[in-house]
Design an enzyme around this catalytic site. Sequence first.
Site, PDB file in Angstrom:
ATOM      1  CG  HIS A 196       7.144  -6.558  -9.443  1.00 45.31           C
ATOM      2  ND1 HIS A 196       7.287  -5.357  -8.784  1.00 45.31           N
ATOM      3  CD2 HIS A 196       5.812  -6.732  -9.624  1.00 45.31           C
ATOM      4  CE1 HIS A 196       6.084  -4.830  -8.586  1.00 45.31           C
ATOM      5  NE2 HIS A 196       5.177  -5.636  -9.084  1.00 45.31           N
ATOM      6  CB  CYS A 234       4.328  -3.388 -11.906  1.00 47.24           C
ATOM      7  SG  CYS A 234       3.229  -2.887 -10.566  1.00 47.24           S
ATOM      8  CG  HIS A 263       1.715  -6.841 -11.936  1.00 52.62           C
ATOM      9  ND1 HIS A 263       2.494  -6.893 -10.794  1.00 52.62           N
ATOM     10  CD2 HIS A 263       1.559  -8.120 -12.351  1.00 52.62           C
ATOM     11  CE1 HIS A 263       2.787  -8.163 -10.532  1.00 52.62           C
ATOM     12  NE2 HIS A 263       2.247  -8.919 -11.456  1.00 52.62           N
ATOM     13  CG  ASP A 309      -0.829  -4.940  -9.144  1.00 55.94           C
ATOM     14  OD1 ASP A 309      -0.977  -5.859  -8.334  1.00 55.94           O
ATOM     15  OD2 ASP A 309       0.220  -4.289  -9.221  1.00 55.94           O
ATOM     16  CG  HIS A 310      -1.987  -3.544  -5.316  1.00 55.25           C
ATOM     17  ND1 HIS A 310      -1.025  -2.768  -4.730  1.00 55.25           N
ATOM     18  CD2 HIS A 310      -1.400  -4.757  -5.534  1.00 55.25           C
ATOM     19  CE1 HIS A 310       0.080  -3.465  -4.595  1.00 55.25           C
ATOM     20  NE2 HIS A 310      -0.109  -4.676  -5.084  1.00 55.25           N
ATOM     21  CE1 TYR A 323      -2.501  -9.015  -5.651  1.00 53.36           C
ATOM     22  CE2 TYR A 323      -1.547  -8.038  -3.671  1.00 53.36           C
ATOM     23  CZ  TYR A 323      -1.466  -8.362  -5.015  1.00 53.36           C
ATOM     24  OH  TYR A 323      -0.353  -8.029  -5.738  1.00 53.36           O
TER      25      TYR A 323
HETATM   26  C1  DNO Z   1       2.607  -6.673  -4.303  1.00 53.64           C
HETATM   27  C2  DNO Z   1       3.264  -7.370  -5.428  1.00 53.64           C
HETATM   28  C3  DNO Z   1       4.706  -7.743  -5.117  1.00 53.64           C
HETATM   29  C4  DNO Z   1       5.200  -8.663  -6.193  1.00 53.64           C
HETATM   30  C5  DNO Z   1       6.641  -9.011  -6.065  1.00 53.64           C
HETATM   31  C6  DNO Z   1       7.092  -9.828  -7.244  1.00 53.64           C
HETATM   32  O1  DNO Z   1       1.427  -6.562  -4.314  1.00 53.64           O
HETATM   33  O2  DNO Z   1       3.186  -6.634  -6.581  1.00 53.64           O
HETATM   34  O3  DNO Z   1       4.788  -8.330  -3.877  1.00 53.64           O
HETATM   35  O4  DNO Z   1       4.464  -9.855  -6.155  1.00 53.64           O
HETATM   36  O5  DNO Z   1       7.433  -7.901  -5.969  1.00 53.64           O
HETATM   37  O6  DNO Z   1       8.230 -10.518  -6.920  1.00 53.64           O
END
Ligand code: DNO
Length: 346
Positions: A196, A234, A263, A309-310, A323
Site C-alpha cells: 500500500h 490506492c 483501492h 475505499d473510504h 468505513y
Molecule cells: C486506511 C487503509 C490503511 C491500509 C494499510 C495497508 O484506511 O487504507 O490502513 O489498510 O496501509 O497496510
Amino acid sequence: MKLTFRWYGLKDSIPLDYIRQIPNMSGVVTAVYDVPVGEVWPIESLQKLKQAAHEKGLEMEVIESIPVHEDIKMGKGNRDLYIANYIENIRRVAQVGVKCVCYNFMPVFDWLRTEMHHLNKDGSNSLSYSYDDFKKIDPHNLHLPGWDESYSQDELQHLLKEYQNISHEDLFNNLVYFLERVIPVCDEVGIKMAIHPDDPPWDIFGLPRIVSNENDLDKMFNAVPSVNNGLTLCTGSFGAGRNNDLVHMAKKYAKAGRIHFLHLRNILWTDDYDSFCEVGHCSKDGSLDMAKIVKALVDNGFDGYVRPDHGRNIFGEDGKPGYGLYDRALGASYINGLFEMAEKNK
Ligand code: DNO
C-alpha cells in the site's frame, strides 16, 4: 475485476448480510485483528472468518493487512524472527484460500489525517488533511486524530527517536531484505503481495517514507522482480501527491502486471499545496478522473481485486471514519458502472 469490501471481522458493526446485498459483491477483505503485530495468526481464526464469509456467499481472497513489525522496518537484530512469523502467516493465509495480501512499509503511522469529521457543504462529513493544521501539531506531544489508542506517549516518542537514525535508503534496504525472504514463499504458495502506498505520499514528522511515487515503485520492482512483488493502487493515497499522474501509473503498472489490488476513492485538493479532503467517489466531486483511471487499468489488462475505499458519513450514519456502509456502497455501485463501461468498450 473482482469487487470486494473491507470487513473488520466478526466485530464489525456492518453485517455480512448487508455487504452481500451490494451489487456484484464477490467477497470480503479482512484480517485477524486480535493478535499483536509480529505474531503468528491462529489458523482457527482464519477459518472462522472464512466460514462466516462463505456462509453468506462471500469469498475471502484478500487480506488487508498482515502488518509488518517495526523491527523489520528498522532492520533490527531480531527482524529474522519477525520475518519467519510473517512467512508463517503467508503460508497460513494461503492454506485457507487467500490469493492477495495488502501490507505497508510506513514507519509508525500507516495513514494520517488532521480531521476525522470534516463537515462538507452537503452536510456529510469525511476525513481531511490540512497542511496548516498539520504544522500546528507538536511532534513532542503527539495526539493525532485516530491514533491515540494505538500508542502510549512514551512508546511513540521512543519510536520516533529510534527512527531518527534511519534514512530513506536504510528503510528501502530493509524493505528489500524483507521482500527477498517473503516473496519466494509467495511464489511457492501463490500469494500476490500488494504494498500500500504512503498515505499521504510524503514524509511526516521526519519519518522516512519510500512508497510515494513512480520512482519509488520502479526502484522496488527492480530490486525484487517477481510479479508477486506488487502494488495496491490506492488512488486516494497516491492522488494526494499532485505530481503523481494516476492515469499514467495505472497504465504502466497494469501493463506490467504489478497491480493486484485497487483501492478506489476520490479526493479534493484544497487551498494549500498539501491539503486535501476526502469526497464521494465520482470524478466530478474531486480532483481525480476516476473514469480515466479505470479505463487505463482495464485497457492495460488489470483483472485484480477492487474495493471502494473510504466513504463519507452520509444518511445520518456515524460509521468508523472512512468505513461506514452507505457511501462505500454507493462507491461500489459507481465502480461497477465504470468497470462495465470500460470492459465493454475495450
Ligand atoms: C486506511 C487503509 C490503511 C491500509 C494499510 C495497508 O484506511 O487504507 O490502513 O489498510 O496501509 O497496510
